[in-house]
Scaffold this active site. Structure first.
Site, PDB file in Angstrom:
ATOM      1  N   SER A   1       4.068  -6.630   2.663  1.00  0.00           N
ATOM      2  CA  SER A   1       2.722  -6.547   3.231  1.00  0.00           C
ATOM      3  C   SER A   1       1.683  -7.048   2.227  1.00  0.00           C
ATOM      4  CB  SER A   1       2.443  -5.112   3.697  1.00  0.00           C
ATOM      5  OG  SER A   1       1.249  -5.029   4.434  1.00  0.00           O
ATOM      6  N   LEU A   2       0.804  -6.176   1.744  1.00  0.00           N
ATOM      7  CA  LEU A   2      -0.174  -6.534   0.725  1.00  0.00           C
ATOM      8  C   LEU A   2       0.476  -7.252  -0.458  1.00  0.00           C
ATOM      9  CD1 LEU A   2      -2.750  -6.094  -1.161  1.00  0.00           C
ATOM     10  CD2 LEU A   2      -1.792  -3.835  -1.605  1.00  0.00           C
TER      11      LEU A   2
ATOM     12  N   GLN B   1       0.110 -12.583   9.168  1.00  0.00           N
ATOM     13  CA  GLN B   1       0.795 -11.402   8.631  1.00  0.00           C
ATOM     14  C   GLN B   1       0.219 -10.078   9.130  1.00  0.00           C
ATOM     15  OE1 GLN B   1       0.049  -9.264   5.265  1.00  0.00           O
ATOM     16  NE2 GLN B   1       1.868  -9.868   4.127  1.00  0.00           N
TER      17      GLN B   1
ATOM     18  N   HIS C   1      -0.168  -4.093  11.001  1.00  0.00           N
ATOM     19  CA  HIS C   1       0.900  -4.972  11.503  1.00  0.00           C
ATOM     20  C   HIS C   1       1.184  -4.738  12.994  1.00  0.00           C
ATOM     21  CE1 HIS C   1       1.513  -6.455   7.491  1.00  0.00           C
ATOM     22  NE2 HIS C   1       1.534  -5.211   7.063  1.00  0.00           N
TER      23      HIS C   1
ATOM     24  N   ARG D   1      -9.313  -8.578   2.897  1.00  0.00           N
ATOM     25  CA  ARG D   1      -8.263  -8.030   3.757  1.00  0.00           C
ATOM     26  C   ARG D   1      -8.449  -6.524   3.912  1.00  0.00           C
ATOM     27  NH1 ARG D   1      -2.952  -5.746   3.174  1.00  0.00           N
ATOM     28  NH2 ARG D   1      -1.343  -6.779   4.423  1.00  0.00           N
TER      29      ARG D   1
ATOM     30  N   GLN E   1       0.830  -1.213   0.000  1.00  0.00           N
ATOM     31  CA  GLN E   1       0.000   0.000   0.000  1.00  0.00           C
ATOM     32  C   GLN E   1       0.863   1.262   0.000  1.00  0.00           C
ATOM     33  OE1 GLN E   1      -3.311  -0.605   2.530  1.00  0.00           O
ATOM     34  NE2 GLN E   1      -4.016   1.490   2.491  1.00  0.00           N
TER      35      GLN E   1
END
Length: 293
Positions: free
Chosen positions: A88-89, A244, A195, A113, A9
């Site tokens: 991440s994503l 995650q 996170h 998500r 992102q």
């Protein structure tokens, strides 16, 4: 050895993906499929939407995923990874690219998500901050000593961490980090504490979707944010992906392990060039480039 890496992102931009759409009939088909899966015209928002429209989490995450995975698919035979990783994503993009997940399944997971993270952000006002110029262990120690919830969330490269947590705790940690010698401790314009333990409601919601999705043996290893090591077992990949959202993104450690396992050439697939910069800061000798058609 070639390592293909996929951004997260923040890499979105207006008009993203339109060049792919115009250059490839396969890309057109995939964008059309994405509109059907999501139930709204994300293609129109990607190509014509404003920066503010693209910033909405429910748009941003699938848009970046689509740009990355469709580019990988239309590259055809030139896309030959020895290993993959995503920030991440971007990890879900990487799992589609190495054939662990089907394209439509990956897109559904990304959208779920995004919605789950948005909901968690609304339930618990929270934030993140970038910290520059301190050793990892110093940042970790100050977070641990700060009242409230604040944790190291993104290990982006040596001397660059992102912390995440409750607004008051992040602000207090920033002050303490500056006193400890941080070059900068700057709040980020994000919707919540990604996170961190505050994403637990989102993790629980997404876990059911991940457990109900088919994960197959990948075409090459993935270095996941949670484990940082090469993973090829579908069950282990699935388990790591579930954790995650509440675990830190260990990007520095993942790239170091990829290099240790033979990666010399890192190719960023998707919008932006942030990951190329981070790889260079982790190891100057690594070659980096942007994936193109």
């Amino acid at each position: 050895m070639k390592a293909y890496v996929f951004p997260g992102q923040g890499a979105q931009f207006t008009g993203m993906g339109q060049d792919l759409y115009e250059a490839s009939s396969k890309a057109k088909d995939l964008f059309s499929q994405a509109n059907e899966v999501l139930g709204f015209d994300i293609t129109k928002i990607m190509f014509e939407g404003t920066a503010d429209e693209l910033k909405e989490t429910k748009v941003t995450q699938p848009a970046i995923f689509l740009h990355s995975t469709i580019l990988a698919k239309v590259m055809g035979d030139s896309f030959k990874p020895d290993m993959v990783a995503g920030h991440s994503l971007g990890e879900i993009s990487a799992l589609v690219a190495n054939r662990t997940l089907a394209f439509s399944d990956g897109l559904r997971l990304v959208y779920k998500r995004a919605l789950a993270m948005q909901k968690a952000c609304e339930e618990a006002p929270s934030t993140m901050a970038a910290v520059l110029g301190l050793e990892d262990h110093v940042v970790e120690m100050i977070c641990a000593d700060t009242t409230g919830i604040v944790v190291a969330a993104n290990y982006n490269c040596p001397g660059q961490l992102v912390i995440s947590g409750e607004i008051e705790a992040v602000n207090a940690a920033c002050e303490a980090l500056k006193e400890a010698g941080a070059r900068r401790a700057l709040l980020l314009p994000v919707g919540g504490a990604f996170h961190s333990p505050l994403m637990e409601p989102a993790r629980e919601e997404l876990a059911a979707a991940i457990e109900g999705t088919t994960f197959t043996a990948p075409a090459c290893p993935i270095y996941q944010n949670v484990s940082t090591f090469a993973v090829t077992d579908p069950a282990e990949i699935q388990k790591n992906l579930i954790f995650q959202l509440t675990a830190p993104v260990k990007w520095t450690q993942s790239v170091q392990n990829m290099i240790k396992d033979g990666a010399t050439h890192f190719i960023e697939v998707g919008p932006g060039n942030v990951l190329q910069g981070l790889v260079k800061k982790i190891d100057r000798s690594a070659e980096t480039e942007k994936a193109t058609l």
